[in-house]
Design a protein around this motif. Structure first.
Motif, short mmCIF file in Angstrom:
data_model
loop_
_atom_site.label_atom_id
_atom_site.label_comp_id
_atom_site.label_asym_id
_atom_site.label_seq_id
_atom_site.Cartn_x
_atom_site.Cartn_y
_atom_site.Cartn_z
N GLN A 45 0.84 -1.19 0.00
CA GLN A 45 0.00 0.00 0.00
C GLN A 45 0.88 1.24 0.00
O GLN A 45 1.83 1.35 0.78
N ARG A 46 0.54 2.20 -0.88
CA ARG A 46 1.32 3.43 -1.00
C ARG A 46 0.38 4.62 -1.06
O ARG A 46 -0.54 4.66 -1.89
N ASN A 47 0.59 5.60 -0.18
CA ASN A 47 -0.20 6.83 -0.13
C ASN A 47 0.72 8.03 -0.32
O ASN A 47 1.79 8.10 0.30
N ARG A 48 0.30 8.95 -1.16
CA ARG A 48 1.08 10.15 -1.41
C ARG A 48 0.16 11.37 -1.42
O ARG A 48 -0.95 11.34 -1.94
N ARG A 49 0.69 12.47 -0.83
CA ARG A 49 -0.04 13.73 -0.82
C ARG A 49 0.94 14.86 -1.12
O ARG A 49 1.98 14.99 -0.48
N ALA A 50 0.59 15.68 -2.13
CA ALA A 50 1.43 16.81 -2.51
C ALA A 50 0.54 17.94 -2.99
O ALA A 50 -0.16 17.81 -4.00
N GLY A 51 0.54 19.04 -2.24
CA GLY A 51 -0.26 20.20 -2.63
C GLY A 51 -1.75 19.86 -2.65
O GLY A 51 -2.33 19.43 -1.65
N HIS A 52 -2.35 20.06 -3.82
CA HIS A 52 -3.79 19.82 -3.96
C HIS A 52 -4.09 18.44 -4.52
O HIS A 52 -5.19 18.21 -5.01
N ARG A 53 -3.15 17.53 -4.44
CA ARG A 53 -3.36 16.21 -5.03
C ARG A 53 -2.98 15.13 -4.02
O ARG A 53 -1.99 15.26 -3.30
N SER A 54 -3.78 14.09 -3.96
CA SER A 54 -3.47 12.94 -3.13
C SER A 54 -3.80 11.68 -3.91
O SER A 54 -4.72 11.66 -4.73
N SER A 55 -3.05 10.63 -3.65
CA SER A 55 -3.25 9.39 -4.37
C SER A 55 -2.94 8.22 -3.45
O SER A 55 -2.23 8.35 -2.45
N SER A 56 -3.49 7.08 -3.80
CA SER A 56 -3.22 5.86 -3.06
C SER A 56 -3.35 4.69 -4.01
O SER A 56 -4.08 4.75 -5.00
N VAL A 57 -2.64 3.63 -3.69
CA VAL A 57 -2.74 2.40 -4.46
C VAL A 57 -2.50 1.23 -3.52
O VAL A 57 -1.61 1.29 -2.66
#
Length: 724
Positions: free
Chosen positions: A184-196
């Motif tokens: 599981q990988r979660n990323r948040r940068a500025g106005h964008r967030s993602s996960s897989v």
């Protein structure tokens, strides 16, 4: 408006006056030393959807779902209030039920919408889920196909912070292995967030079952006695991927993309033997079955949200999905003397495609109202080709049955809902949903089906905080729900049985089925205390018309079971859910967190004579007692005991189903072995109790009864969670 914002508004005039006065004063000769002020933060109570939402909603987050290290989501759901899991076919999970009612009475939602046709819940793991919501009463923005209630599975999406984790697990049950790996990988940068989230697992299984069949004539004299053994083994391999992306555009709009894709392969080999000490032996006394199912499924959605200056908002969602299934079945049958008398080759191909669109417009807030208008439109297409080839064996001639069909189900719904705040202590939710369902199907061997059903589902829910108390509150809900027939129940094509008889009939659909309609009321009392303590006690009643039940008749020399609409039924029950810490009850007790839930249910079907004339497969009582204890820093142990009743249900006049009593004890131990690294050891089904099921039929010819016993084995599982 937050408390901090109110304080800022109140202090603004004073600050302005102070600034003006300061500018009119003469400048001092020397500036005084600066004064350091302590930061003061004012916070209101945290928002709790279970207590604060007018519409009833019980929410469980990812920590509760992953607590026991279950390999599949269904295994974790059985411990939640009111949810029971039935006994599934060898290698498969049983059906989910709320308030003891499965078989279509419980609605399964995926991200707030009906799960796509053919979606396999066995492909979901706890790591892929953000939370699970239990909705005992529906809301207008969701389908009202929920007589018992809805289970909403919300997949993980977006991210609050950057994290990456790898989980490795291995389990063993009855000599079979269940390894799995999850990333599981979660990323948040500025106005964008993602996960897989990506998972791969293998579940090997071995099921052993024994059974006894007895037949008595009308005078009560035994005329047949048969014993059977079943041994089914195989494996299920699953590879799944669940990505998501959420971004805020320059104009403030929010775009969210989410998807789930998985591929699975299921293999099962079954050997069944019958011996007949008394009476006529079965034509196929021994047979072997080989089943292979390959499934590839995917669903993806795009959600766009725009907020307008006047306070209104518009949200629309488009979902595309589908799956492909390849089914291969081979069966060889043998007479009691050993000669082969059956060679069945069945091959099927299934393709499902889904298109779903929803939209919701939230009107600007006006006083006490929060009004929303919305729609839902969908089309499901199902194409299936099924060829059964009985090869010539001995004196039997071969024949081929081609049972292909295609079906299309269209739905259109519009709704309106309003969350009305009448006072500080009283809020009201009112909604109405109109839905039209159109079903078309054509195929070989039956006339085309075209039917259209319409359902109007009003709902009213109210929350009243009792005066003179802070935590005590009452809830009431008035609902109109329904249960529509499944596509398999409508299509009149036969599924043949190996040894056809009343207790093992063929199955055939009924295109004349009508939906069941239910009117109900829910009432509950809730209170909360310090340290997360809470208590909820409630009850419900439903009045159901056109109940669908199964009847078995002799047709053209074969016994056939078909669904039919019967009369009315009434179902009712009481529910309890509580959580607390043991020191709150006993001074000086260890810091053990205790949770307990119980549900008692009953029903009566009017056109089925008693006793036991309840709704099909209804569980009369279920309960779970769980506890967690931190032995020391970084080491927590816990357990959960789940109990459910079984017994006899008369599903139609003279036709009885016997379900298994369930007693399961699950244990776990969790160690924190480093910076966010965890090691989890769990034992599921530590009691390994035997499951007893069966059937009974009483007719003018006598009594037939089949009893089965399935041995259950504990599962030992070790899981390592590593941050990356």
């Amino acid at each position: 408006m937050s408390s901090t914002f109110r304080i800022v508004l109140a202090l603004s005039p004073l600050c302005a006056a102070f600034s003006s006065a300061a500018q009119s004063l003469p400048a001092p000769s020397s500036a005084p030393p600066p004064t350091e002020l302590e930061a003061v933060q004012v916070q209101g109570p945290a928002y709790d959807p279970r207590r604060d939402d007018t519409a009833t909603r019980i929410v469980f987050g990812t920590d509760a779902l992953r607590q026991f290290g279950d390999i599949g989501l269904v295994d974790a759901l059985k411990r939640l209030p009111g949810i029971t899991v039935g006994t599934g076919a060898p290698g498969r999970s049983g059906a989910l039920s709320l308030r003891g009612l499965g078989a279509g009475y419980t609605q399964i939602l995926l991200n707030g919408q009906k799960a796509p046709a053919g979606f396999d819940l066995d492909s979901l793991t706890p790591e892929m889920v953000e939370r699970v919501e239990i909705l005992r009463a529906p809301t207008a923005d969701q389908r009202a196909e929920a007589i018992a209630g809805s289970i909403n599975i919300v997949l993980a999406a977006g991210a609050r912070k950057d994290t990456e984790q790898l989980s490795l697990a291995w389990g063993r049950s009855n000599g079979q292995n269940t390894p799995s790996v999850s990333w599981q990988r979660n990323r948040r940068a500025g106005h964008r967030s993602s996960s897989v989230t990506a998972t791969a697992s293998r579940r090997e299984f071995l099921v052993e079952e024994t059974g006894t069949e007895r037949v008595w004539d009308r005078q009560g004299t035994p005329i047949a006695l048969r014993d059977t053994t079943l041994r089914a083994g195989g494996n299920r391999d699953v590879l799944s991927l669940a990505p998501s992306l959420e971004t805020t555009l320059e104009n403030g709009d929010i775009l969210a993309l989410q998807g789930v894709a998985d591929a699975s392969r299921f293999n099962r080999t079954t050997a069944i033997d019958w011996t007949t000490p008394l009476g006529e032996p079965l034509r196929r006394a021994r047979y072997q079955q080989r089943t292979r199912i390959e499934v590839a499924q995917a669903t993806g959605s795009a959600t766009w949200t725009r907020t307008f200056e006047q306070g209104s908002a518009f949200t629309t969602k488009l979902r595309l999905g589908g799956n492909r299934e390849r089914y291969t079945y081979r069966e060889q049958g043998y007479a009691q003397q050993g000669q082969q008398n059956l060679e069945d080759h069945t091959d099927a191909r299934l393709t499902v495609r889904e298109l779903n669109s929803t939209g919701k417009y939230t009107l600007p807030g006006r006083g006490r109202h929060a009004l929303q208008l919305g729609w839902e439109a969908s089309e499901d297409r199902r194409d299936e080709a099924r060829v059964q080839h009985l090869l010539p064996v001995g004196d039997d001639a071969g024949w081929i049955s081609d049972l292909a069909f295609d079906a299309r189900i269209r739905r259109l719904a519009v709704y309106a809902q309003d969350d009305l705040t009448l006072s500080e202590r009283w809020s009201l939710y009112a909604g109405a949903r109109w839905e039209q369902i159109e079903t078309r199907s054509d195929g070989s061997g039956f006339s085309g089906i075209h039917r259209r059903d319409q359902v109007l589902s009003p709902v009213l829910q109210s929350l009243w905080k009792i005066p003179g108390t802070r935590p005590d509150q009452l809830r009431v809900a008035l609902t109109r729900t329904y249960r529509s027939p499944t596509l398999a129940a409508l299509i009149p094509r036969p599924y043949t049985s190996t040894n056809n008889r009343p207790l093992n009939p063929d199955e055939r659909g009924n295109p004349a089925l009508r939906p069941e309609l239910a009117t109900g009321v829910d009432l509950s009392y809730e209170t909360a205390g310090k340290g997360g303590a809470q208590l909820s006690v409630g009850g419900y009643v439903r009045r159901i018309s056109d109940v669908i039940r199964t009847e078995t008749h002799l047709q053209e020399g074969r016994w056939v079971a078909s669904p039919v609409n019967g009369g009315a039924a009434t179902t009712w029950g009481v529910e309890l859910d509580t959580a607390l810490r043991l020191p709150q009850l006993i001074t000086g007790a260890p810091d053990v967190s205790v949770r307990f839930n119980a549900t008692a249910n009953d029903s009566r079907v009017e056109d089925v004579p008693g006793p036991d004339n309840r709704l099909d497969e209804q569980v009369r009582f279920s309960g779970t007692l769980g506890a967690d204890y931190p032995l020391r820093t970084g080491w927590t142990v816990g357990g959960s005991y789940t109990y459910r009743t079984g017994g006899t249900v008369q599903v139609s006049p003279g036709q009885f189903e016997i379900s298994a009593y369930g007693r399961e004890l699950d244990l776990y131990s969790l160690w924190s072995i480093g910076a966010r690294s965890k090691l989890r050891l769990s034992i599921n089904n530590a009691l390994h109790r035997t499951l007893r099921t069966g059937q009974r039929r009483i007719s003018e010819d006598g009594i037939e009864q089949l009893q089965r016993q399935r041995n259950a084995s504990p599962l030992l599982r070790l899981q390592l969670e590593l941050p990356l």
